[in-house]
Design an enzyme around this catalytic site. Structure first.
Site, mmCIF file in Angstrom:
data_model
loop_
_atom_site.group_PDB
_atom_site.id
_atom_site.type_symbol
_atom_site.label_atom_id
_atom_site.label_comp_id
_atom_site.label_asym_id
_atom_site.label_seq_id
_atom_site.Cartn_x
_atom_site.Cartn_y
_atom_site.Cartn_z
ATOM 1 N N ILE A 1 0.710 -1.421 -0.303
ATOM 2 C CA ILE A 1 -0.239 0.307 0.119
ATOM 3 C C ILE A 1 0.994 1.777 0.139
ATOM 4 O O ILE A 1 0.697 2.453 -0.085
ATOM 5 C CB ILE A 1 -1.425 -0.185 1.138
ATOM 6 C CG1 ILE A 1 -0.047 0.263 2.907
ATOM 7 C CG2 ILE A 1 -1.853 -0.909 0.956
ATOM 8 C CD1 ILE A 1 -0.640 -0.026 3.667
ATOM 9 N N ASP B 1 8.057 15.840 15.020
ATOM 10 C CA ASP B 1 7.235 15.675 13.074
ATOM 11 C C ASP B 1 5.805 15.793 13.123
ATOM 12 O O ASP B 1 5.211 14.923 12.311
ATOM 13 C CB ASP B 1 8.566 14.585 12.917
ATOM 14 C CG ASP B 1 8.207 14.925 10.591
ATOM 15 O OD1 ASP B 1 7.777 15.667 10.410
ATOM 16 O OD2 ASP B 1 8.231 13.830 10.071
#
Length: 640
Positions: A368, A487
């Protein structure tokens, strides 16, 4: 009779044309054009319509677009952000663009306003900068830099398309009058304690006197303990010139400051004032004397109890428990995150925090995506005695070095320490066979940024706030564990089929390239930084803290409310850094509640000590969710 079936020698009738001579039939005139004489080779446009130079003779005639609509502006001293909505009428064309004209009407005041009224302003000079450009704009947004302070300006936004150049009429436009550096409210004075109890302070102050018929929109009070000057401020809004602080500590002094907000923005905070909860003064002194006498009589007992308590606390810190649902229990001491790289053997951290899974229990179904170290797959996990479920599988590609293997598995060592409904759950790792894998719960809707872009406008405000509340709850949990994400961005938030958002991406090593879809900036101290999401102190000094995560959370809020819009649009990284240094902040997305944008601005305070904590953010969002009416007020569309 059908003109296309007429005699080959007959001229085309009115309303039809034929390009050149020959056996071809006649063609009806295209839209908004007509012929009045037979035998025409083309159809002239009707009055008010034209063909662009690039249009073929048989193309339909079109007209210039109508004016832009509903301009909204945000002023930061001498920088202005303009946004607007597209025209109701594009003129029958798809090549819509915009152009901005700037007029300088002189110094602020009656003279400048008069020049604006009579149209005697002059064009702005070349010292003013426009982002992305002054003309050829394809998006309804522009940032204007380098304006002079205390100056009246008129900004004219024109709508254009390809026929505007050949049209006899002026482009349709809308004007906005703006005065830079308008006077913000003066500092608040007369801050005093009106009443007090053991755990509350009732504060009041003198309303400021505002110029130019401005009104105070809101007051903001901030406070913290006097003995905790490095601690974060607590913030309270108030519509009136008084507020009650609750949940305070007994016989404790607090520093208090107040500022006012008008349409021009926030004024400065008042001078620092200190106030104490009860008991204070003489009553407090008597209590101190009594406490000394009692403590002398019980000294040995207190020492014994204290020693036992310290041992007990140490044991609880080592064995903080979680309940079956993965939530830490109220009253329990929160366990602290342990950096896997502090282990002499990092593999030991993997064994301690991540469960080893037999490779035969996993069935990979499809690829994916691509991760930092290898492919990302969807698969099924079937552990004997448990229900089969979908999992996401990160794989480590072959030919890896020992350092790459350690960096890859470090994410599992980190993730395995977290148990919270808004943190991605680690199922386990496979390290005893190839490929090496990390297995996590599968999130059906993928990354939040792309999910929002695919579902633009499909959610209610309450649903969006619910997503933000989940992210904030996950970040509060991480902050409580002394973990700094570094992040936080919508691309690193995953969404399941129930719209539950979970914080992910805990890898410590990120090998990002300059042509990555996540633009970064290489700091002078080395390493890559995602500039658009990163706090100024983290960019400049690599100072990453929970406060820098709060800045990033504010950007995530903006991403969510704009349905995955790119922060700062197409500005370069250096432009973003310069803009933030000049106190530019992202404007509210369309239809964003004012209360949410105010929270974003709090997250983007330049001084990290002034930013809210994640516990404050969760509490604030909970209050908004309990009071949906507070989410209906958006920023007014200011027409000048």
């Amino acid at each position: 009779m059908n003109p296309q079936c007429s005699s080959l020698t007959a001229a085309c009738p009115s309303g039809h044309f034929k390009v050149g001579s020959g056996s071809g039939g006649c063609t009806s005139c295209p839209d908004k054009s007509n012929t009045r004489i037979p035998g025409s080779a083309y159809c002239p446009c009707l009055l008010g319509y034209d063909r662009a130079d690039s249009d073929p003779p048989h193309a339909a005639c079109t007209r210039p677009p109508s004016a832009p609509r509903h301009p909204v502006w945000q002023l930061n001293d001498t920088m202005v952000t303009l946004e607007w909505r597209e025209p109701l009428d594009r003129g029958g064309r798809g090549d819509l663009s915009y152009r901005l004209l700037c007029s300088d009407c002189g110094a602020a005041g009656a003279a400048g306003a008069a020049r604006a009224l009579v149209g005697s302003c002059s064009p702005c000079d070349d010292s003013i900068l426009y982002r992305p450009s002054q003309s050829g704009l394809t998006q309804p947004r522009i940032i204007i830099w380098g304006l002079r302070p205390q100056t009246n300006y008129i900004f004219t936004i024109q709508s254009l398309n390809a026929v505007s150049a050949v049209s006899q009429s002026e482009p349709a436009s809308i004007n906005i009058n703006i005065t830079t550096s308008r006077d913000v409210p003066p500092p608040i004075s007369g801050v005093k304690r009106a009443a007090a109890s053991e755990n509350s302070l009732s504060m009041k102050w003198n309303p400021p006197v505002l110029q130019n018929q401005h009104q105070v929109l809101e007051y903001q009070l901030r406070y913290r303990r006097l003995d905790d000057r490095e601690g974060l401020w607590e913030y309270l809004p108030s519509k009136s010139s008084s507020v009650v602080l609750t949940g305070l500590q007994r016989a404790t002094q607090y520093q208090v400051q107040v500022r006012a907000q008008s349409q021009a923005g926030y004024g400065s905070f008042s001078a620092l004032s200190s106030f104490s909860t009860l008991p204070d003064g003489a009553a407090h002194s008597q209590l101190v004397i009594t406490a000394v006498l009692v403590s002398m009589a019980m000294l040995l007992l207190v020492a014994a109890v204290t020693a036992g308590f310290i041992c007990y606390r140490k044991r609880r810190r080592r064995s903080a428990r979680t309940d079956k649902a993965g939530h830490y229990q109220m009253g329990q001491t929160m366990k602290v995150y342990i950096d896997p790289f502090t282990y002499e053997d990092p593999n030991e951290a993997v064994r301690e925090f991540a469960k080893e899974i037999d490779a035969s229990f996993v069935k990979i179904e499809e690829v994916i995506g691509a991760g930092e170290f290898g492919e990302v797959c969807r698969g099924r996990l079937r552990i004997p005695g448990r229900k089969e479920n979908y999992v996401a599988i990160k794989t480590l590609k072959g030919g890896y070095t020992e350092k790459q293997r350690r960096d890859f598995l470090s994410e599992a060592s980190i993730m395995g320490q977290f148990q919270h409904p808004n943190i991605i759950h680690l199922e386990g790792v496979i390290t005893t066979s190839c490929p090496v894998m990390i297995l996590t719960e599968f999130m059906e809707n993928g990354a939040l940024d792309s999910f929002l872009r695919m579902n633009d406008g499909q959610f209610t405000t309450i649903q969006l706030v619910g997503m933000l509340r989940g992210i904030a709850a996950g970040m509060k949990y991480l902050s409580d564990m002394s973990f700094v994400h570094r992040d936080l961005a919508a691309r690193n938030i995953l969404v399941n089929s129930n719209l539950v958002c979970k914080v992910s991406d805990f890898g410590l090593s990120r090998f990002l390239t300059e042509n990555s879809s996540d633009p970064t900036y290489t700091s002078s101290l080395g390493g890559k930084i995602p500039i658009r999401w990163t706090a100024p102190e983290a960019i400049a000094y690599r100072k990453f803290t929970s406060a820098s995560d709060v800045w990033s959370y504010g950007i995530v809020m903006w991403e969510v409310m704009s349905y995955g819009e790119r922060p700062y649009w197409d500005m370069s990284n250096q432009d973003v850094i310069n803009a933030i240094e000049q106190d530019y902040r992202l404007p509210p997305p369309p239809d964003c509640p004012a209360s949410l944008h105010a929270l974003m601005l709090d997250c983007w305070q330049k001084e990290r000590a002034n930013r809210p904590r994640f516990c404050d953010i969760v509490g604030g969002l909970d209050r908004l969710i309990r009071n949906p009416a507070s989410l209906k007020m958006t920023h007014p569309e200011l027409l000048r």
